[in-house]
Structure formats: C-alpha cells, structure tokens
Motif scaffolding. Structure first.
Motif, PDB file in Angstrom:
ATOM      1  N   ILE A  38      49.976  42.214  11.585  1.00 21.11           N
ATOM      2  CA  ILE A  38      50.353  40.869  12.040  1.00 21.11           C
ATOM      3  C   ILE A  38      49.227  39.893  11.717  1.00 21.11           C
ATOM      4  O   ILE A  38      48.085  40.099  12.121  1.00 21.11           O
ATOM      5  CB  ILE A  38      50.623  40.862  13.557  1.00 21.11           C
ATOM      6  CG1 ILE A  38      51.804  41.765  13.894  1.00 21.11           C
ATOM      7  CG2 ILE A  38      50.892  39.440  14.055  1.00 21.11           C
ATOM      8  CD1 ILE A  38      52.046  41.939  15.388  1.00 21.11           C
ATOM      9  N   PRO A  39      49.532  38.824  10.980  1.00 13.86           N
ATOM     10  CA  PRO A  39      48.484  37.842  10.670  1.00 13.86           C
ATOM     11  C   PRO A  39      48.003  37.133  11.930  1.00 13.86           C
ATOM     12  O   PRO A  39      48.655  37.177  12.977  1.00 13.86           O
ATOM     13  CB  PRO A  39      49.199  36.857   9.730  1.00 13.86           C
ATOM     14  CG  PRO A  39      50.421  37.566   9.255  1.00 13.86           C
ATOM     15  CD  PRO A  39      50.819  38.490  10.368  1.00 13.86           C
ATOM     16  N   LEU A  69      51.841  39.529  19.958  1.00 15.80           N
ATOM     17  CA  LEU A  69      51.624  38.154  19.524  1.00 15.80           C
ATOM     18  C   LEU A  69      50.469  37.503  20.282  1.00 15.80           C
ATOM     19  O   LEU A  69      49.642  36.797  19.693  1.00 15.80           O
ATOM     20  CB  LEU A  69      52.901  37.340  19.716  1.00 15.80           C
ATOM     21  CG  LEU A  69      54.073  37.719  18.798  1.00 15.80           C
ATOM     22  CD1 LEU A  69      55.339  36.990  19.232  1.00 15.80           C
ATOM     23  CD2 LEU A  69      53.753  37.413  17.338  1.00 15.80           C
ATOM     24  N   ALA A  70      50.409  37.749  21.597  1.00 14.10           N
ATOM     25  CA  ALA A  70      49.305  37.208  22.394  1.00 14.10           C
ATOM     26  C   ALA A  70      47.975  37.778  21.921  1.00 14.10           C
ATOM     27  O   ALA A  70      46.962  37.074  21.885  1.00 14.10           O
ATOM     28  CB  ALA A  70      49.533  37.505  23.869  1.00 14.10           C
ATOM     29  N   GLY A  71      47.985  39.050  21.558  1.00 12.73           N
ATOM     30  CA  GLY A  71      46.764  39.688  21.086  1.00 12.73           C
ATOM     31  C   GLY A  71      46.261  39.136  19.773  1.00 12.73           C
ATOM     32  O   GLY A  71      45.078  39.263  19.448  1.00 12.73           O
ATOM     33  N   ARG A  72      47.169  38.505  19.012  1.00 17.66           N
ATOM     34  CA  ARG A  72      46.772  37.904  17.738  1.00 17.66           C
ATOM     35  C   ARG A  72      46.536  36.403  17.868  1.00 17.66           C
ATOM     36  O   ARG A  72      46.374  35.710  16.871  1.00 17.66           O
ATOM     37  CB  ARG A  72      47.837  38.181  16.670  1.00 17.66           C
ATOM     38  CG  ARG A  72      48.040  39.655  16.364  1.00 17.66           C
ATOM     39  CD  ARG A  72      46.773  40.290  15.822  1.00 17.66           C
ATOM     40  NE  ARG A  72      46.447  39.759  14.492  1.00 17.66           N
ATOM     41  CZ  ARG A  72      45.236  39.756  13.962  1.00 17.66           C
ATOM     42  NH1 ARG A  72      44.206  40.220  14.661  1.00 17.66           N
ATOM     43  NH2 ARG A  72      45.033  39.278  12.758  1.00 17.66           N
ATOM     44  N   GLY A  73      46.532  35.888  19.111  1.00 20.16           N
ATOM     45  CA  GLY A  73      46.123  34.513  19.331  1.00 20.16           C
ATOM     46  C   GLY A  73      47.220  33.510  19.596  1.00 20.16           C
ATOM     47  O   GLY A  73      46.942  32.317  19.795  1.00 20.16           O
ATOM     48  N   LEU A  91      61.186  43.560  14.983  1.00 19.61           N
ATOM     49  CA  LEU A  91      61.172  42.193  15.499  1.00 19.61           C
ATOM     50  C   LEU A  91      59.892  41.479  15.087  1.00 19.61           C
ATOM     51  O   LEU A  91      59.913  40.318  14.635  1.00 19.61           O
ATOM     52  CB  LEU A  91      61.292  42.246  17.022  1.00 19.61           C
ATOM     53  CG  LEU A  91      61.471  40.955  17.811  1.00 19.61           C
ATOM     54  CD1 LEU A  91      62.828  40.341  17.532  1.00 19.61           C
ATOM     55  CD2 LEU A  91      61.326  41.226  19.305  1.00 19.61           C
ATOM     56  N   LEU A  92      58.767  42.158  15.229  1.00 15.46           N
ATOM     57  CA  LEU A  92      57.479  41.571  14.906  1.00 15.46           C
ATOM     58  C   LEU A  92      57.298  41.361  13.407  1.00 15.46           C
ATOM     59  O   LEU A  92      56.747  40.338  12.980  1.00 15.46           O
ATOM     60  CB  LEU A  92      56.349  42.455  15.445  1.00 15.46           C
ATOM     61  CG  LEU A  92      56.159  42.399  16.951  1.00 15.46           C
ATOM     62  CD1 LEU A  92      55.310  43.565  17.440  1.00 15.46           C
ATOM     63  CD2 LEU A  92      55.515  41.068  17.359  1.00 15.46           C
ATOM     64  N   ARG A  93      57.772  42.287  12.617  1.00 17.62           N
ATOM     65  CA  ARG A  93      57.645  42.087  11.170  1.00 17.62           C
ATOM     66  C   ARG A  93      58.506  40.909  10.726  1.00 17.62           C
ATOM     67  O   ARG A  93      58.067  40.064   9.949  1.00 17.62           O
ATOM     68  CB  ARG A  93      58.030  43.343  10.400  1.00 17.62           C
ATOM     69  CG  ARG A  93      57.796  43.146   8.920  1.00 17.62           C
ATOM     70  CD  ARG A  93      57.980  44.363   8.055  1.00 17.62           C
ATOM     71  NE  ARG A  93      57.648  43.992   6.686  1.00 17.62           N
ATOM     72  CZ  ARG A  93      57.895  44.736   5.626  1.00 17.62           C
ATOM     73  NH1 ARG A  93      58.475  45.925   5.760  1.00 17.62           N
ATOM     74  NH2 ARG A  93      57.570  44.319   4.409  1.00 17.62           N
ATOM     75  N   ALA A  94      59.739  40.851  11.235  1.00 20.36           N
ATOM     76  CA  ALA A  94      60.618  39.734  10.891  1.00 20.36           C
ATOM     77  C   ALA A  94      60.001  38.401  11.297  1.00 20.36           C
ATOM     78  O   ALA A  94      60.188  37.384  10.633  1.00 20.36           O
ATOM     79  CB  ALA A  94      61.974  39.918  11.560  1.00 20.36           C
ATOM     80  N   ALA A  95      59.233  38.408  12.395  1.00 18.18           N
ATOM     81  CA  ALA A  95      58.647  37.174  12.924  1.00 18.18           C
ATOM     82  C   ALA A  95      57.361  36.759  12.225  1.00 18.18           C
ATOM     83  O   ALA A  95      57.053  35.557  12.182  1.00 18.18           O
ATOM     84  CB  ALA A  95      58.370  37.344  14.415  1.00 18.18           C
TER      85      ALA A  95
END
Length: 305
Positions: free
Chosen positions: A11-12, A36-40, A246-250
């Motif tokens: 995840i970028p 997502l929270a962990g990536r900022g 879900l995360l990859r699509a996002a």
C-alpha cells in the motif's frame, strides 16, 4: 496489471488522503481501516454501532498510536441516516479520496429496512447507492479518488428479480443475499461506465473477500459443519486476508476502473488479490441501466454525472 503476492506492505503512502469505510468495526472493514490508517490516511469509520466503532478506534490506535481515525454514525438501512451522515462528512472534509462500500448483511431472518426494502438489498445495495451519490461531488473534486464496492462469490448465483426486488412473494435468504451482491457489481460497473463516458478520472472498482472468517457469516449454520470437519481453516482466510482485494482495489496505482478484484487461490476462496472474472450477467448494460434507474427512483438520490 498483475502483482503476484500483493499484500498490505504494497500500500503506497496515504498521508493527506481521506477515506470513508463503511462497516469498519469488524471483519474486512476494520482490517481495511487499520491498514489505511497505518499508512497515514485520515479514516472515517462509518458505522451503525457507535460503541463498537469507538472500540475499533481504540484497537487501531493500539497498533498505530498516531492514527487519524474518527467515527461517523451511519445506518445503511435508513435513507435518513445515510443523508445525515453524508451531510456531516461533506461538512467535515474538504476532500474525499476513498469511499469503501464494505458494510453488508448476510442471510438474516426476513426483515425490512426503515424505508421498506428487503433488508439485504436495502442495506447492501440501496444504502450504498445513496451514500455514494451523496458523496460523489466531494469524490469528483478530489484527484485520484476511488469508489470500491464489495461484492461476494455469492453474486454468481444472483438474479435480479425485477418484479419482486423485496421478496414480497416469499423470502429466500440466500437468493436475496445473492441478488444484493449481484446488484453491487451492476452498480460498480455502471458507475464506472458513466464516469468514463463523462471523462471523469474518479475510478469505480469492485472487490470480493473470498471466504473470509468474519462476523458476517453468523447466520450461516453450514459454517459450524465446515468447522467441525476441519474444512473452514483449509479453505478460508482471516479477515486481514479478506480485506486485501478491497485494499488493492483502493490503493494500487495500476488499478483501472471497472475491474473486479478477488483472491486468486482455489475457487477464489483465499489467496493474493488480483483481477478476477465476474459472471457475464453483471456486465449486462441493459440490466445495469435498469437497476440504476430503479435505484435513483427508490432512494431519491440522483447522481451529478
């Protein structure tokens, strides 16, 4: 487009981005919010149960102490609640990068939403259709924004009962669930077509979690039987694995609109996420357009595209 072995480490950086995740108190929604929270990212947990949402925030901050997470009350079974939640989100945010339409109900006892829809089509489809439409202007104004709608392997058995969407002539839980999950795909693909035709860069993408061990399956008695035989652990994956499509699509920069992501293992039950094939019926443009019109009429939400 493929990235074998894609996982949450890919995840970028999400710093400065705002994400709304429905159904984020447990299961795939919680895992997506956590990642997502962990990536900022600033993550808004849009949930029906406020106490569970606050507990979820505590669990996220236990892992990521500096996480930007907040709660927004949202009952997808109430169009009034959807409208109120969307209004608050619009007022509290200047941008919206990600909308993850993740929440859902699966084979509950027969019931109706506040607005009279059969519970599953009302919550899984109509609620998300309305929420997306009411947040769309914020999404369209945000470069690189995405809408990801969660479907299910059950869509393969889905048929749209055009003359009886609400199962007023006899409720069949699995048929109603499968219909709602097919509706999720029809919506995601029709939204993609409309965005693309309008020359809009916002992406509409779909995903499914495979067989993920979550609370969603609490009404499925066959799970206990599979567990007793030792098949559940063999064929399924945990909620974190189920959240990866879900995360990859996002977040994957290579994602294109109108694509469907799911696990790539045996029968798409588990494994690394990649594009997978939905049933042909989900690509039926006439059916997509019909459901879109019916959804606008039923929810009173018209899309600004």
């Amino acid at each position: 487009m493929s990235a074998p072995g894609w996982n949450a480490n890919a995840i970028p950086d999400q710093t400065g981005r705002v994400a709304v995740v429905t159904g984020a108190t447990s299961g795939t929604g919680f895992q997506a919010a956590l990642a997502l929270a962990g990536r900022g990212a600033r993550v808004i947990l849009a949930c029906r149960n406020a106490s569970k949402a606050e507990e979820a925030i505590g669990r996220i901050r236990a892992v990521h102490p500096r996480a930007q997470v907040e709660v927004q009350a949202l009952d997808l079974g109430s169009l009034a609640s959807v409208r109120a939640a969307a209004a608050v989100i619009r007022a509290r945010t200047e941008r919206l990068d990600l909308l993850l339409n993740n929440a859902g109900v699966m084979i509950p006892p027969h019931g109706r939403t506040e607005d009279g829809f059969e519970t599953q089509i009302g919550t899984n489809h109509f609620g998300h259709f309305a929420l997306t439409g009411l947040l769309l202007e914020h999404l369209l104004a945000t470069p690189g924004s995405r809408i990801v709608t969660m479907s299910s392997l059950a869509h393969r058995n889905g048929r749209i009962q055009a003359d009886d969407l609400n199962f007023e002539r006899g409720y069949r839980a699995w048929a109603a669930y499968s219909q709602s999950k097919l509706a999720n795909l029809l919506f995601a693909f029709e939204l993609h077509r409309r965005l693309e035709a309008a020359g809009i860069s916002t992406l509409s993408v779909a995903a499914h979690p495979g067989w993920a061990r979550t609370e969603l399956q609490r009404h499925a008695g066959w799970i206990r039987w599979m567990r007793a035989l030792g098949l559940e652990a063999l064929l399924s994956q945990d909620a974190a694995g189920g959240a990866l499509p879900l995360l990859r699509a996002a977040t994957d920069p290579t994602v294109e609109g109108g694509v469907y992501y799911g696990p790539t293992g045996f029968q798409e039950l588990k494994g690394a996420p990649a594009p997978v094939a939905p049933i042909a019926l989900s690509r039926d443009r006439d059916l997509q357009a019909w459901l879109w019109r019916r959804s606008e009429e039923s929810t009173g939400v018209a899309y600004p595209i």
